[in-house]
Design a protein around this motif. Structure first.
Motif, mmCIF file in Angstrom:
data_model
loop_
_atom_site.group_PDB
_atom_site.id
_atom_site.type_symbol
_atom_site.label_atom_id
_atom_site.label_comp_id
_atom_site.label_asym_id
_atom_site.label_seq_id
_atom_site.Cartn_x
_atom_site.Cartn_y
_atom_site.Cartn_z
ATOM 1 N N ASP A 32 37.645 53.671 22.005
ATOM 2 C CA ASP A 32 37.417 52.611 23.001
ATOM 3 C C ASP A 32 38.518 51.550 22.970
ATOM 4 O OD1 ASP A 32 35.096 54.013 23.252
ATOM 5 O OD2 ASP A 32 33.741 52.362 22.732
ATOM 6 N N GLU A 33 38.864 51.107 21.760
ATOM 7 C CA GLU A 33 39.819 49.994 21.649
ATOM 8 C C GLU A 33 41.221 50.399 22.112
ATOM 9 O OE1 GLU A 33 38.112 51.367 19.192
ATOM 10 O OE2 GLU A 33 39.313 51.662 17.374
ATOM 11 N N ILE A 34 41.533 51.684 22.028
ATOM 12 C CA ILE A 34 42.834 52.173 22.514
ATOM 13 C C ILE A 34 42.800 52.202 24.050
ATOM 14 C CG2 ILE A 34 44.400 54.170 22.587
ATOM 15 C CD1 ILE A 34 44.517 52.984 19.849
ATOM 16 N N GLN A 35 41.693 52.694 24.601
ATOM 17 C CA GLN A 35 41.570 52.718 26.072
ATOM 18 C C GLN A 35 41.642 51.304 26.641
ATOM 19 O OE1 GLN A 35 38.809 55.381 28.028
ATOM 20 N NE2 GLN A 35 38.294 56.365 26.095
ATOM 21 N N GLU A 36 41.010 50.373 25.914
ATOM 22 C CA GLU A 36 40.967 48.977 26.371
ATOM 23 C C GLU A 36 42.360 48.366 26.525
ATOM 24 O OE1 GLU A 36 37.024 47.654 24.305
ATOM 25 O OE2 GLU A 36 38.718 46.407 23.648
ATOM 26 N N ILE A 37 43.254 48.740 25.631
ATOM 27 C CA ILE A 37 44.578 48.097 25.623
ATOM 28 C C ILE A 37 45.621 48.884 26.411
ATOM 29 C CG2 ILE A 37 45.423 49.136 23.473
ATOM 30 C CD1 ILE A 37 46.702 46.521 22.815
ATOM 31 N N ALA A 38 45.277 50.122 26.819
ATOM 32 C CA ALA A 38 46.264 50.986 27.484
ATOM 33 C C ALA A 38 46.666 50.428 28.851
ATOM 34 C CB ALA A 38 45.688 52.386 27.641
ATOM 35 N N ASP A 39 47.923 50.689 29.259
ATOM 36 C CA ASP A 39 48.346 50.354 30.623
ATOM 37 C C ASP A 39 47.691 51.323 31.590
ATOM 38 O OD1 ASP A 39 50.333 48.244 30.150
ATOM 39 O OD2 ASP A 39 51.356 49.806 29.004
ATOM 40 N N ILE A 40 47.637 52.581 31.186
ATOM 41 C CA ILE A 40 47.065 53.613 32.055
ATOM 42 C C ILE A 40 46.217 54.546 31.208
ATOM 43 C CG2 ILE A 40 47.617 55.562 33.596
ATOM 44 C CD1 ILE A 40 50.411 54.002 33.907
ATOM 45 N N THR A 41 44.981 54.790 31.679
ATOM 46 C CA THR A 41 44.161 55.831 31.039
ATOM 47 C C THR A 41 44.009 56.941 32.071
ATOM 48 O OG1 THR A 41 42.157 54.745 31.816
ATOM 49 C CG2 THR A 41 42.811 54.281 29.555
ATOM 50 N N GLY A 42 43.805 58.156 31.607
ATOM 51 C CA GLY A 42 43.654 59.229 32.579
ATOM 52 C C GLY A 42 43.424 60.576 31.949
ATOM 53 N N ASP A 43 43.351 61.585 32.825
ATOM 54 C CA ASP A 43 43.231 62.962 32.350
ATOM 55 C C ASP A 43 44.630 63.534 32.150
ATOM 56 O OD1 ASP A 43 44.066 63.436 34.959
ATOM 57 O OD2 ASP A 43 42.293 64.576 35.546
ATOM 58 N N SER A 44 44.702 64.779 31.735
ATOM 59 C CA SER A 44 46.007 65.353 31.402
ATOM 60 C C SER A 44 46.932 65.337 32.613
ATOM 61 C CB SER A 44 45.844 66.789 30.917
ATOM 62 O OG SER A 44 44.890 66.848 29.906
ATOM 63 N N LEU A 45 46.394 65.647 33.791
ATOM 64 C CA LEU A 45 47.233 65.690 34.991
ATOM 65 C C LEU A 45 47.709 64.291 35.373
ATOM 66 C CD1 LEU A 45 48.561 67.134 37.318
ATOM 67 C CD2 LEU A 45 46.402 67.087 38.552
ATOM 68 N N GLY A 46 46.789 63.351 35.434
ATOM 69 C CA GLY A 46 47.143 61.980 35.821
ATOM 70 C C GLY A 46 48.196 61.404 34.875
ATOM 71 N N LEU A 47 48.037 61.660 33.587
ATOM 72 C CA LEU A 47 48.985 61.115 32.616
ATOM 73 C C LEU A 47 50.349 61.795 32.745
ATOM 74 C CD1 LEU A 47 46.659 60.638 29.500
ATOM 75 C CD2 LEU A 47 47.454 58.883 31.078
ATOM 76 N N SER A 48 50.372 63.103 33.067
ATOM 77 C CA SER A 48 51.673 63.771 33.286
ATOM 78 C C SER A 48 52.360 63.148 34.488
ATOM 79 C CB SER A 48 51.574 65.267 33.586
ATOM 80 O OG SER A 48 50.555 65.885 32.951
ATOM 81 N N GLN A 49 51.590 62.885 35.537
ATOM 82 C CA GLN A 49 52.190 62.290 36.744
ATOM 83 C C GLN A 49 52.747 60.908 36.428
ATOM 84 O OE1 GLN A 49 48.661 62.843 39.075
ATOM 85 N NE2 GLN A 49 49.560 64.513 40.268
ATOM 86 N N GLU A 50 51.996 60.128 35.654
ATOM 87 C CA GLU A 50 52.464 58.778 35.287
ATOM 88 C C GLU A 50 53.724 58.878 34.438
ATOM 89 O OE1 GLU A 50 51.470 56.025 36.466
ATOM 90 O OE2 GLU A 50 49.740 56.839 37.520
ATOM 91 N N ALA A 51 53.730 59.831 33.504
ATOM 92 C CA ALA A 51 54.904 59.993 32.630
ATOM 93 C C ALA A 51 56.132 60.344 33.464
ATOM 94 C CB ALA A 51 54.634 61.077 31.587
ATOM 95 N N ALA A 52 55.922 61.132 34.521
ATOM 96 C CA ALA A 52 57.048 61.569 35.345
ATOM 97 C C ALA A 52 57.622 60.420 36.173
ATOM 98 C CB ALA A 52 56.618 62.715 36.258
#
Ligand code: 13P
Ligand code: SF4
Length: 310
Positions: A32-52
């Motif tokens: 929870d505390e990691i999700q709270e501080i993250a700029d972006i949370t997501g599933d594998s696809l969403g996070l790949s798109q953000e990374a790109a």
């Protein structure tokens, strides 16, 4: 409730993120505390798109090794940090590059669809990647008549075959966390919460998937629960998902389908690990150029396939 210590750690991490021009990505199963501080949370696809598409110099990936590798493949000019190098995925380890090479040699002309939960080397031997959010669409995009082989998750492949109506073959891998949810567990949860909808991840066993009201990727679950008129849900995926489901839907109730739905690898990363990674700019995940270029083609082929609205 965040302790004083947690508050100070979070503040320090935010300062380090700014100083390093870094972005913090966290998978939906993180603490929870990691999700709270993250700029972006997501599933594998969403996070790949953000990374790109990120403009940051540094990506801090709170997830497991294959996710950081995907970020390194899609963003070769950036530094990708995985705060816990020991955060692996047992399903990704269930297929070795030589296993896939041998299969390919025996089936020339077949299309290999690789779930992103796999090593960069296995991706490099594939035609196209998929995630739980787009696997059906990826398979539908392959011309009829082509032999299709899905690796490494037998449960996702079974689900895709059922929904797409396509004949598929697949590798016999599985996620040990989702595999722990039995049909008996799901039936018990239904009995205890008769008004609730049962939503499950396609990594669950086919008999559990067959009982569900909806089969969704982790981010797909957020959209579904937001839109559904139901007030109660039984959730068949890793329990980290409950944090945001409850936060976004204060008037609704969420029950985990089994208390065994916890992925030890996804829970390894702590705030201290994130702070240390940002301070030292280690550990860095890199992918050798030759593997990266081939794996990138498979990931980019996937990113060109539209995902369903969620
Ligand atoms: P998604 O978030 O893509 O649904 O993936 C689930 C998973 O098991 C990641 O390890
Ligand atoms: Fe791998 Fe399953 Fe953990 Fe996801 S939840 S990282 S697929 S073991």
């Amino acid at each position: 409730m965040a302790t004083m210590e947690q508050k100070a750690l979070k503040k320090g991490i935010r300062e380090l993120l700014a100083a390093r021009n870094a972005v913090l990505l966290a998978h939906n199963y993180q603490r929870d505390e990691i999700q709270e501080i993250a700029d972006i949370t997501g599933d594998s696809l969403g996070l790949s798109q953000e990374a790109a598409k990120t403009e940051a110099d540094v990506i801090v990936f709170c997830g497991v090794h294959f996710m950081a590798e995907s970020a390194a493949i899609l963003s070769p000019g950036k530094t990708v940090l995985l705060p816990r190098m020991d955060a692996g995925c047992p399903m990704a380890d269930m297929i070795a590059p030589d296993d896939l090479r041998a299969w390919r040699d025996a089936h020339p002309g077949a299309v290999v669809v690789t779930y992103v939960n796999s090593s960069a080397e296995v991706k490099a031997l594939s035609d196209v990647c998929c995630t739980s959010g787009n696997a059906v669409n990826v398979v539908r995009s392959i011309p009829a008549g082509k032999e299709v082989f899905m690796v490494p998750d037998r449960n996702l492949a079974h689900y895709v075959a059922k929904v797409s109506g396509r004949r598929l073959s697949w590798w016999d891998g599985y996620c040990p966390t989702h595999e722990r949810l039995s049909a008996a567990d799901a039936a018990r949860a239904r009995e205890a919460h008769p008004e609730a909808e049962l939503i499950v991840h396609p990594e669950c066993r086919p008999e559990v998937v067959a009982m569900a009201d909806a089969v969704l990727s982790t981010s797909g679950m957020y959209g579904y629960c937001r839109r559904s008129a139901a007030k109660e849900f039984i959730v068949g995926t890793e329990m980290g998902i409950l944090y945001r489901l409850r936060k976004e839907n204060p008037g609704k109730r969420f029950h985990i389908a089994s208390r065994a739905l916890i992925c030890p690898n996804m829970k390894l990363t702590t705030l201290e690990d994130v702070r240390d990674a940002l301070s030292s700019l280690t550990p860095v995940v890199t992918v050798p150029k030759e593997i990266r270029e081939k794996a990138c083609e498979a990931l980019e082929a996937m990113l060109r396939v539209p995902r369903d609205a969620s």
